[in-house]
Design a protein around this motif. Structure first.
Motif, PDB file in Angstrom:
ATOM      1  N   GLY A   1       0.814  -1.221   0.000  1.00 27.89           N
ATOM      2  CA  GLY A   1       0.000   0.000   0.000  1.00 27.89           C
ATOM      3  C   GLY A   1       0.840   1.261   0.000  1.00 27.89           C
ATOM      4  N   GLU A   2       0.261   2.346   0.537  1.00 27.44           N
ATOM      5  CA  GLU A   2       0.882   3.669   0.433  1.00 27.44           C
ATOM      6  C   GLU A   2       2.188   3.740   1.208  1.00 27.44           C
ATOM      7  OE1 GLU A   2      -1.813   7.352   0.560  1.00 27.44           O
ATOM      8  OE2 GLU A   2      -2.905   5.803   1.630  1.00 27.44           O
ATOM      9  N   ALA A   3       3.231   4.173   0.513  1.00 28.64           N
ATOM     10  CA  ALA A   3       4.526   4.323   1.160  1.00 28.64           C
ATOM     11  C   ALA A   3       4.423   5.350   2.289  1.00 28.64           C
ATOM     12  CB  ALA A   3       5.550   4.784   0.121  1.00 28.64           C
ATOM     13  N   GLY A   4       5.088   5.086   3.412  1.00 25.12           N
ATOM     14  CA  GLY A   4       5.154   6.053   4.500  1.00 25.12           C
ATOM     15  C   GLY A   4       3.956   6.050   5.438  1.00 25.12           C
ATOM     16  N   ARG A   5       3.026   5.129   5.261  1.00 31.44           N
ATOM     17  CA  ARG A   5       1.864   5.064   6.175  1.00 31.44           C
ATOM     18  C   ARG A   5       1.950   3.775   6.987  1.00 31.44           C
ATOM     19  NH1 ARG A   5      -1.121   9.920   5.951  1.00 31.44           N
ATOM     20  NH2 ARG A   5      -0.920  10.689   3.841  1.00 31.44           N
ATOM     21  N   SER A   6       1.534   3.841   8.264  1.00 24.78           N
ATOM     22  CA  SER A   6       1.579   2.630   9.086  1.00 24.78           C
ATOM     23  C   SER A   6       0.437   1.696   8.673  1.00 24.78           C
ATOM     24  CB  SER A   6       1.453   2.987  10.562  1.00 24.78           C
ATOM     25  OG  SER A   6       0.107   3.341  10.845  1.00 24.78           O
ATOM     26  N   ALA A   7       0.595   0.410   8.999  1.00 25.71           N
ATOM     27  CA  ALA A   7      -0.426  -0.580   8.642  1.00 25.71           C
ATOM     28  C   ALA A   7      -1.771  -0.203   9.271  1.00 25.71           C
ATOM     29  CB  ALA A   7       0.007  -1.970   9.095  1.00 25.71           C
ATOM     30  N   LEU A   8      -1.749   0.215  10.537  1.00 23.81           N
ATOM     31  CA  LEU A   8      -3.001   0.549  11.222  1.00 23.81           C
ATOM     32  C   LEU A   8      -3.688   1.737  10.547  1.00 23.81           C
ATOM     33  CD1 LEU A   8      -4.640  -0.334  13.732  1.00 23.81           C
ATOM     34  CD2 LEU A   8      -3.647   1.603  14.918  1.00 23.81           C
ATOM     35  N   GLU A   9      -2.877   2.738  10.219  1.00 24.38           N
ATOM     36  CA  GLU A   9      -3.399   3.923   9.554  1.00 24.38           C
ATOM     37  C   GLU A   9      -4.015   3.534   8.196  1.00 24.38           C
ATOM     38  OE1 GLU A   9      -0.174   6.561   8.730  1.00 24.38           O
ATOM     39  OE2 GLU A   9      -1.480   8.287   8.351  1.00 24.38           O
ATOM     40  N   MET A  10      -3.317   2.660   7.463  1.00 24.19           N
ATOM     41  CA  MET A  10      -3.825   2.284   6.139  1.00 24.19           C
ATOM     42  C   MET A  10      -5.156   1.552   6.235  1.00 24.19           C
ATOM     43  SD  MET A  10      -0.734   1.391   3.581  1.00 24.19           S
ATOM     44  CE  MET A  10       0.463   0.602   4.630  1.00 24.19           C
ATOM     45  N   VAL A  11      -5.319   0.732   7.257  1.00 25.94           N
ATOM     46  CA  VAL A  11      -6.555  -0.046   7.350  1.00 25.94           C
ATOM     47  C   VAL A  11      -7.696   0.777   7.963  1.00 25.94           C
ATOM     48  CG1 VAL A  11      -7.605  -2.083   8.382  1.00 25.94           C
ATOM     49  CG2 VAL A  11      -5.336  -2.243   7.423  1.00 25.94           C
ATOM     50  N   TRP A  12      -7.390   1.613   8.936  1.00 25.18           N
ATOM     51  CA  TRP A  12      -8.454   2.315   9.661  1.00 25.18           C
ATOM     52  C   TRP A  12      -8.801   3.685   9.066  1.00 25.18           C
ATOM     53  CZ3 TRP A  12      -7.485   1.558  15.685  1.00 25.18           C
ATOM     54  CH2 TRP A  12      -7.750   0.221  16.007  1.00 25.18           C
ATOM     55  N   SER A  13      -7.807   4.344   8.442  1.00 26.41           N
ATOM     56  CA  SER A  13      -8.116   5.732   8.085  1.00 26.41           C
ATOM     57  C   SER A  13      -7.656   6.178   6.703  1.00 26.41           C
ATOM     58  CB  SER A  13      -7.523   6.683   9.136  1.00 26.41           C
ATOM     59  OG  SER A  13      -6.129   6.690   9.033  1.00 26.41           O
ATOM     60  N   ARG A  14      -7.158   5.256   5.884  1.00 25.41           N
ATOM     61  CA  ARG A  14      -6.770   5.621   4.521  1.00 25.41           C
ATOM     62  C   ARG A  14      -7.656   4.878   3.522  1.00 25.41           C
ATOM     63  NH1 ARG A  14      -4.268  10.051   3.792  1.00 25.41           N
ATOM     64  NH2 ARG A  14      -3.459   9.299   1.817  1.00 25.41           N
ATOM     65  N   PRO A  15      -7.890   5.473   2.370  1.00 17.49           N
ATOM     66  CA  PRO A  15      -8.678   4.772   1.356  1.00 17.49           C
ATOM     67  C   PRO A  15      -7.808   3.765   0.606  1.00 17.49           C
ATOM     68  CG  PRO A  15      -8.003   6.915   0.531  1.00 17.49           C
ATOM     69  CD  PRO A  15      -7.436   6.798   1.924  1.00 17.49           C
ATOM     70  N   THR A  16      -8.445   2.813  -0.050  1.00 14.95           N
ATOM     71  CA  THR A  16      -7.694   1.856  -0.862  1.00 14.95           C
ATOM     72  C   THR A  16      -8.517   1.433  -2.059  1.00 14.95           C
ATOM     73  OG1 THR A  16      -6.435  -0.221  -0.809  1.00 14.95           O
ATOM     74  CG2 THR A  16      -8.456  -0.180   0.437  1.00 14.95           C
ATOM     75  N   CYS A  17      -7.855   0.732  -2.974  1.00  8.35           N
ATOM     76  CA  CYS A  17      -8.532   0.125  -4.114  1.00  8.35           C
ATOM     77  C   CYS A  17      -8.058  -1.311  -4.159  1.00  8.35           C
ATOM     78  CB  CYS A  17      -8.114   0.870  -5.386  1.00  8.35           C
ATOM     79  SG  CYS A  17      -8.431  -0.055  -6.882  1.00  8.35           S
ATOM     80  N   GLU A  18      -8.972  -2.253  -4.194  1.00  5.89           N
ATOM     81  CA  GLU A  18      -8.579  -3.663  -4.219  1.00  5.89           C
ATOM     82  C   GLU A  18      -9.294  -4.382  -5.355  1.00  5.89           C
ATOM     83  OE1 GLU A  18      -6.190  -4.666  -2.203  1.00  5.89           O
ATOM     84  OE2 GLU A  18      -6.209  -2.830  -1.001  1.00  5.89           O
ATOM     85  N   ILE A  19      -8.547  -5.183  -6.080  1.00  8.44           N
ATOM     86  CA  ILE A  19      -9.155  -6.055  -7.089  1.00  8.44           C
ATOM     87  C   ILE A  19      -9.654  -7.283  -6.339  1.00  8.44           C
ATOM     88  CG2 ILE A  19      -8.718  -7.404  -9.174  1.00  8.44           C
ATOM     89  CD1 ILE A  19      -6.272  -5.443  -9.587  1.00  8.44           C
ATOM     90  N   ASN A  20     -10.959  -7.501  -6.358  1.00  8.68           N
ATOM     91  CA  ASN A  20     -11.517  -8.617  -5.588  1.00  8.68           C
ATOM     92  C   ASN A  20     -11.630  -9.903  -6.395  1.00  8.68           C
ATOM     93  OD1 ASN A  20     -13.531  -6.057  -4.334  1.00  8.68           O
ATOM     94  ND2 ASN A  20     -12.007  -7.105  -3.102  1.00  8.68           N
ATOM     95  N   GLY A  21     -11.608  -9.768  -7.721  1.00  9.46           N
ATOM     96  CA  GLY A  21     -11.696 -10.981  -8.537  1.00  9.46           C
ATOM     97  C   GLY A  21     -11.435 -10.656  -9.990  1.00  9.46           C
ATOM     98  N   ILE A  22     -10.831 -11.620 -10.694  1.00 11.83           N
ATOM     99  CA  ILE A  22     -10.592 -11.473 -12.138  1.00 11.83           C
ATOM    100  C   ILE A  22     -11.088 -12.738 -12.817  1.00 11.83           C
ATOM    101  CG2 ILE A  22      -8.883 -11.154 -13.961  1.00 11.83           C
ATOM    102  CD1 ILE A  22      -7.073  -9.792 -12.180  1.00 11.83           C
TER     103      ILE A  22
END
Ligand code: BES
Ligand code: ZN
Length: 456
Positions: A286-307
């Protein structure tokens, strides 16, 4: 003291309560798969009957999708609404389950007994913690502590398509002073939690078509465009090398975490290595420079759920497929606008589709993020009540998951929600071998009894 009596009634009735939960878990109420429509209705019927046994006047309300279950009881004190969902996620891949997902069992685990089966933690086991707390309360007091509305949905795992029209149509019936939602987790096995931030969700399916039929990849390969290549190039372009999402305007409305919340989270002693280690990983993505907790609780993401695309069976087939598709979800925070982002995402995808291919989109739910009003005195009362039940004091936490209804209650009914749940990170929700710890079920039920006592 009567609370003690309610708590000991819960203790005495745990085997019977577990058996009731097992009955509900045996109903395969998968909402996303039309083949299980009748099972969803059967789960709703089961809940209507179970609520009736508590003296709650409940019935099913049909919708174009799955029925809602609504029940009312009492006419004094504060009006609390309780929300849970009776639908569950699909069970695939079935071969990774140790037993039939809908033949639940109490098993010994390293941390004590667990209830294993689809929906045990998400959300049937959690939903029943509240119902069982009410049952014990009624057995001791002869009635429930205040005016209560029970609201059970059967479409939560498929983006709640019927929810907004239903809330608008029945706003007067559903409006309460506060909504209690049991669909989140503990911070850890010792530390109860009130979830005060949830991420929003935007779901999209992209279907790319190239040639008008599957082709021989030797006879046509090179000359004919391959939609799997088109799709994968588009998908790869959704994140840059710093892990940031490339959709134009994506970070509009994404706030930096307020200092006081950051300080509270730091005190929780979250162990990122253990969090990643528990799923066989060690390097935060994920985003460089962000903690794992921050990325999961307070940052947005985009995930490919299936192809999906081409030949994926055993052996090998030299096919150049006609179609390729993907399911993509975005988790949203702050005031990110799901409608605007859907539009920007589609434009970006269209720009990557060459002249000889076509693209179709399917919408799979959109919900903004929500932040709960922790200055409401109910939060402090519930925090103290939870702290009385568990080894450690309760924490206010964030969550990476989404429960769209929390935002809808706020916007459509003007009702705030308090999110309290007893799930653990290793419950394997949405995955094979889902489980709910017996201690979550037991202490969760006791927690609701304490919270009801504190709020009424
Ligand atoms: N109960 C979960 C969300 C959750 C899990 C929140 C753990 C906090 C901790 C919920 O049932 C769920 O899975 N929601 C979906 C949303 C949806 C629209 C399919 C999600 O978050 O993916
Ligand atoms: Zn859930």
């Amino acid at each position: 003291m009567t609370l003690e009596k309610v708590l000991s009634t819960i203790d005495d009735n745990l085997p019977a309560a577990t058996e009731r939960l097992m009955e509900l878990l045996r109903i395969p109420s998968i909402s996303t798969d039309p083949a299980f429509h009748d099972a969803c209705e059967a789960a709703a019927d089961w809940l209507v009957k179970d609520l009736a046994s508590l003296g709650v006047e409940a019935r099913k309300y049909p919708t174009p999708g799955k029925s809602m279950v609504v029940g009312h009881v009492g006419d004094r004190g504060p009006h609390l609404m309780f929300y849970g969902h009776y639908d569950v996620q699909p069970v695939d891949p079935l071969d990774l389950w140790e037993r039939d997902p809908f033949d639940p069992e109490v098993q010994d685990g390293p941390d004590g007994p667990v209830i294993r089966g689809r929906g045990a933690a998400d959300d049937k086991g959690q939903l029943m913690t509240f119902v069982e707390a009410c049952r014990a309360w009624k057995a001791v007091h002869g009635s429930l502590p205040c005016r209560l509305t029970f609201f059970f949905e059967g479409e939560e795992e498929s983006g709640s398509p019927s929810l907004i029209p239903f809330l608008k149509e029945h706003a007067d019936m559903l409006r309460a002073d506060l909504c209690l939602i049991c669909d989140t987790g503990l911070f850890d096995a010792q530390t109860p939690a009130i979830t005060t931030m949830l991420r929003g969700l935007l779901g999209e399916e992209i279907i790319i078509t190239g040639p008008n039929k599957d082709l021989h990849s030797g006879l046509f390969g090179g000359a004919a465009i391959n939609p799997v290549h088109v799709l994968t190039r588009i998908l790869a372009g959704l994140r840059d090398e710093m892990g940031r999402i490339t959709v134009p305007g994506f970070y509009d409305g994404v706030p930096e975490l307020p200092k006081d919340i950051q300080a509270q989270w730091e005190q929780l002693g979250f162990d990122a290595a253990e969090f990643l280690g528990s799923v066989g990983l060690s390097v935060p993505a994920g985003e460089a420079g962000r903690s794992a907790l921050e990325m999961v609780w307070s940052r947005p993401t985009c995930e490919i759920n299936g192809i999906i695309g081409g030949y994926t069976g055993d052996g090998f087939k030299t096919v150049l497929p006609s179609k390729a598709s993907a399911k993509v979800s975005f988790r949203l925070v702050g005031t990110q606008d799901p409608h605007a982002l859907r539009k920007a995402f589609r434009e970006q995808v269209r720009a990557g589709v060459p002249a000889d291919c076509t693209v179709e989109f399917k919408e799979h739910g959109n919900a903004p993020a929500s932040v709960m009003p922790t200055d409401d005195p109910a939060f402090e009362k519930a925090r103290l009540a939870l702290s009385d039940e568990w080894p450690r004091p309760a924490a206010f936490i964030g969550s990476g998951g989404s429960i769209p209804i929390a935002g809808y209650f706020q916007d459509i009914l003007g009702v705030d929600s308090m999110l309290i749940g007893f799930g653990l990170d290793d419950d394997q929700i949405h995955s094979p071998n889902e489980k709910y710890n017996m201690s979550s079920f037991h202490k969760g039920t006791r927690s609701w009894a304490r919270i009801l006592a504190a709020l009424t």
